[in-house]
Design a protein around this motif. Structure first.
Motif, PDB file in Angstrom:
ATOM      1  N   CYS A   1       7.564   9.338   1.012  1.00 55.56           N
ATOM      2  CA  CYS A   1       6.105   9.600   1.456  1.00 55.56           C
ATOM      3  C   CYS A   1       5.056   9.034   0.867  1.00 55.56           C
ATOM      4  O   CYS A   1       3.902   8.619   1.144  1.00 55.56           O
ATOM      5  N   TYR A   2       5.222   8.687  -0.789  1.00 54.03           N
ATOM      6  CA  TYR A   2       4.310   8.192  -1.480  1.00 54.03           C
ATOM      7  C   TYR A   2       4.115   6.895  -1.369  1.00 54.03           C
ATOM      8  O   TYR A   2       3.007   6.304  -1.122  1.00 54.03           O
ATOM      9  N   SER A   3       4.995   5.905  -0.489  1.00 49.56           N
ATOM     10  CA  SER A   3       4.838   4.644  -0.471  1.00 49.56           C
ATOM     11  C   SER A   3       3.886   4.626   0.791  1.00 49.56           C
ATOM     12  O   SER A   3       2.945   3.815   0.925  1.00 49.56           O
ATOM     13  N   ILE A   4       4.260   5.238   1.880  1.00 47.43           N
ATOM     14  CA  ILE A   4       3.537   5.388   3.061  1.00 47.43           C
ATOM     15  C   ILE A   4       1.972   5.676   2.704  1.00 47.43           C
ATOM     16  O   ILE A   4       1.057   5.012   3.264  1.00 47.43           O
ATOM     17  N   PHE A   5       1.799   6.702   1.762  1.00 46.38           N
ATOM     18  CA  PHE A   5       0.706   7.141   1.358  1.00 46.38           C
ATOM     19  C   PHE A   5      -0.320   5.899   0.891  1.00 46.38           C
ATOM     20  O   PHE A   5      -1.426   5.716   1.262  1.00 46.38           O
ATOM     21  N   ASN A   6       0.365   5.422  -0.068  1.00 48.87           N
ATOM     22  CA  ASN A   6      -0.353   4.365  -1.016  1.00 48.87           C
ATOM     23  C   ASN A   6      -0.615   3.162  -0.075  1.00 48.87           C
ATOM     24  O   ASN A   6      -1.676   2.558  -0.270  1.00 48.87           O
ATOM     25  N   VAL A   7       0.389   2.760   0.472  1.00 47.59           N
ATOM     26  CA  VAL A   7       0.008   1.495   1.539  1.00 47.59           C
ATOM     27  C   VAL A   7      -0.936   1.786   2.528  1.00 47.59           C
ATOM     28  O   VAL A   7      -1.811   0.716   2.770  1.00 47.59           O
ATOM     29  N   ALA A   8      -1.103   2.870   3.064  1.00 49.12           N
ATOM     30  CA  ALA A   8      -1.864   3.294   4.131  1.00 49.12           C
ATOM     31  C   ALA A   8      -3.493   3.320   3.610  1.00 49.12           C
ATOM     32  O   ALA A   8      -4.272   2.678   3.940  1.00 49.12           O
ATOM     33  N   PHE A   9      -3.630   3.900   2.119  1.00 49.57           N
ATOM     34  CA  PHE A   9      -4.806   4.053   1.726  1.00 49.57           C
ATOM     35  C   PHE A   9      -5.346   2.792   1.215  1.00 49.57           C
ATOM     36  O   PHE A   9      -6.614   2.277   1.021  1.00 49.57           O
TER      37      PHE A   9
ATOM     38  N   ALA B   1      -4.281  -0.616   2.548  1.00 47.69           N
ATOM     39  CA  ALA B   1      -4.364  -1.580   3.510  1.00 47.69           C
ATOM     40  C   ALA B   1      -5.044  -1.195   4.638  1.00 47.69           C
ATOM     41  O   ALA B   1      -5.386  -2.039   5.608  1.00 47.69           O
ATOM     42  N   SER B   2      -4.974   0.004   5.146  1.00 49.55           N
ATOM     43  CA  SER B   2      -5.397   0.460   6.464  1.00 49.55           C
ATOM     44  C   SER B   2      -6.821   0.675   6.507  1.00 49.55           C
ATOM     45  O   SER B   2      -7.644   1.652   5.864  1.00 49.55           O
ATOM     46  N   LYS B   3      -7.566  -0.053   7.201  1.00 48.53           N
ATOM     47  CA  LYS B   3      -9.181   0.065   7.305  1.00 48.53           C
ATOM     48  C   LYS B   3      -9.535   1.424   8.072  1.00 48.53           C
ATOM     49  O   LYS B   3     -10.535   1.925   7.603  1.00 48.53           O
ATOM     50  N   GLU B   4      -8.600   1.959   8.915  1.00 50.98           N
ATOM     51  CA  GLU B   4      -8.946   3.045   9.485  1.00 50.98           C
ATOM     52  C   GLU B   4      -8.885   4.282   8.611  1.00 50.98           C
ATOM     53  O   GLU B   4      -9.735   5.250   8.750  1.00 50.98           O
ATOM     54  N   ILE B   5      -7.873   4.287   7.709  1.00 47.51           N
ATOM     55  CA  ILE B   5      -7.531   5.306   6.784  1.00 47.51           C
ATOM     56  C   ILE B   5      -8.646   5.326   5.798  1.00 47.51           C
ATOM     57  O   ILE B   5      -9.151   6.353   5.158  1.00 47.51           O
ATOM     58  N   GLN B   6      -9.033   4.047   5.237  1.00 42.70           N
ATOM     59  CA  GLN B   6     -10.103   3.963   4.377  1.00 42.70           C
ATOM     60  C   GLN B   6     -11.607   4.539   4.983  1.00 42.70           C
ATOM     61  O   GLN B   6     -12.308   5.043   4.240  1.00 42.70           O
ATOM     62  N   GLU B   7     -11.893   4.153   6.088  1.00 47.90           N
ATOM     63  CA  GLU B   7     -13.203   4.718   6.617  1.00 47.90           C
ATOM     64  C   GLU B   7     -13.139   6.114   6.959  1.00 47.90           C
ATOM     65  O   GLU B   7     -14.057   6.841   6.728  1.00 47.90           O
ATOM     66  N   GLU B   8     -11.750   6.806   7.312  1.00 41.80           N
ATOM     67  CA  GLU B   8     -11.729   8.200   7.394  1.00 41.80           C
ATOM     68  C   GLU B   8     -12.109   8.844   6.037  1.00 41.80           C
ATOM     69  O   GLU B   8     -12.535  10.169   5.902  1.00 41.80           O
ATOM     70  N   TYR B   9     -11.377   8.264   5.114  1.00 45.36           N
ATOM     71  CA  TYR B   9     -11.436   8.613   3.699  1.00 45.36           C
ATOM     72  C   TYR B   9     -13.098   8.731   3.172  1.00 45.36           C
ATOM     73  O   TYR B   9     -13.478   9.782   2.721  1.00 45.36           O
ATOM     74  N   LYS B  10     -13.853   7.629   3.379  1.00 49.04           N
ATOM     75  CA  LYS B  10     -15.208   7.709   3.215  1.00 49.04           C
ATOM     76  C   LYS B  10     -16.050   8.850   3.925  1.00 49.04           C
ATOM     77  O   LYS B  10     -16.942   9.297   3.069  1.00 49.04           O
TER      78      LYS B  10
ATOM     79  N   VAL C   1      -7.067   3.969  -4.694  1.00 49.45           N
ATOM     80  CA  VAL C   1      -5.528   3.719  -4.750  1.00 49.45           C
ATOM     81  C   VAL C   1      -5.837   2.200  -5.102  1.00 49.45           C
ATOM     82  O   VAL C   1      -6.464   1.519  -4.472  1.00 49.45           O
ATOM     83  N   ARG C   2      -5.067   1.683  -6.019  1.00 44.44           N
ATOM     84  CA  ARG C   2      -4.871   0.419  -6.621  1.00 44.44           C
ATOM     85  C   ARG C   2      -3.663  -0.387  -6.082  1.00 44.44           C
ATOM     86  O   ARG C   2      -2.651   0.337  -5.845  1.00 44.44           O
ATOM     87  N   ILE C   3      -3.737  -1.819  -6.322  1.00 43.15           N
ATOM     88  CA  ILE C   3      -2.568  -2.413  -6.001  1.00 43.15           C
ATOM     89  C   ILE C   3      -1.166  -1.988  -6.456  1.00 43.15           C
ATOM     90  O   ILE C   3      -0.061  -2.213  -6.200  1.00 43.15           O
TER      91      ILE C   3
END
Length: 284
Positions: free
Chosen positions: A66-74, A76-85, A95-97
């Motif tokens: 679960c944690y891997s999916i969460f971090n990779v999405a936050f 690398a995913s532009k869609e998730i990043q925009e939803e977060y903003k 979330v950092r590299i």
């Protein structure tokens, strides 16, 4: 207008703290990443997983999936990043590299350690418990239902990410409990690596320190509330690490491990012949 010397000094100080934050991040990444190896190495040296909780291992794999999916999405995913903003007044997530690399690495090593239980010696009653299996399948079912909600337009993908992060947080809260109980019942920490705990404590402390420092430097504390899994994981890890250190160094100080003591070959032979008590059957 050219920046004043005061402004330049403030920029230099801010840059310096950002460098410190980055260093802290990589140190905690190394400490937490290395912390997975002592247990796997101990299992290899003993050729046994007796003393190790099976529930802990299965919880670990679920949590880091679960944690891997969460971090990779936050990350690398532009869609998730925009939803977060949109949900955090335009602020970017923290979330950092190093978070991404850590999570993927932890998943790989946790899976490997779990695989050791299939070919190294363990007790006849050493298996995952019914409550643990039930919680794991309920968590998977919940994720499936959230995906259906997203597909039907009743939720966003970021909601799935938060659901996975809360699974990770919940797993972290409960995953150590079976091992604490086993240590208590056996009055021993044999089979459970204390080096794992010492490194985990270091990583947990520095993880919280980095998150608070980043929030302070950005002047935006929503980064803490927006990434509750990272904040909560650090404090939960610190609490249980202190508990395990108390068990290991104070409460259960007799840590003779017959599986690592080559002098006890005769004892092992006598155990196999049933001529001395088989106390290692308590290593569940």
């Amino acid at each position: 207008m050219a920046p004043t010397s005061y402004d330049q000094q403030a920029v230099d100080i801010s840059w310096g703290w950002q460098v410190i934050s980055s260093i802290i991040g990589w140190i905690y990444f190394l400490a937490w990443s290395i912390s997975f190896y002592p247990q796997a190495i101990l299992n290899y040296r003993r050729k046994s997983v007796q003393g190790l909780s099976m529930d802990f291992l299965y919880y670990n794999v679920l949590g880091f999936t679960c944690y891997s999916i969460f971090n990779v999405a936050f990350f690398a995913s532009k869609e998730i990043q925009e939803e977060y903003k949109e949900r955090n007044n335009g602020s970017a997530n923290l979330v950092r590299i190093n978070d991404v690399v850590f999570a993927l690495h932890a998943l790989a090593i946790s899976s490997f350690t779990l695989s050791q239980t299939f070919y190294y010696k363990r007790s006849s009653n050493q298996r995952s418990s019914l409550p643990a299996r039930g919680l794991i399948w309920l968590s998977i079912l919940g994720a499936f239902l959230v995906v259906l909600a997203v597909k039907s337009g009743n939720a966003l993908w970021i909601d799935l990410m938060y659901y996975l992060s809360y699974i990770k947080l919940g797993v972290t809260i409960i995953k150590y409990l079976p091992q604490v109980w086993i240590n208590f019942r056996r009055q021993s920490t044999v089979g459970w690596s204390i080096h794992n705990i010492l490194l985990d404590f270091t990583g947990g402390f520095l993880s919280v320190a980095q998150l608070l420092l980043d929030a302070y430097l950005s002047g935006d504390w929503s980064g803490v509330s927006g990434d509750p899994v990272k904040f909560g994981l650090g404090f939960v890890s610190i609490f249980f690490d202190l508990l395990f250190m108390t068990q290991h160094y104070i409460l259960y100080r007799d840590r003779t491990d017959y599986y690592l003591n080559t002098v006890d070959e005769e004892r092992r032979r006598l155990i196999a012949e049933g001529r001395v008590p088989r106390d290692d059957e308590d290593y569940v």
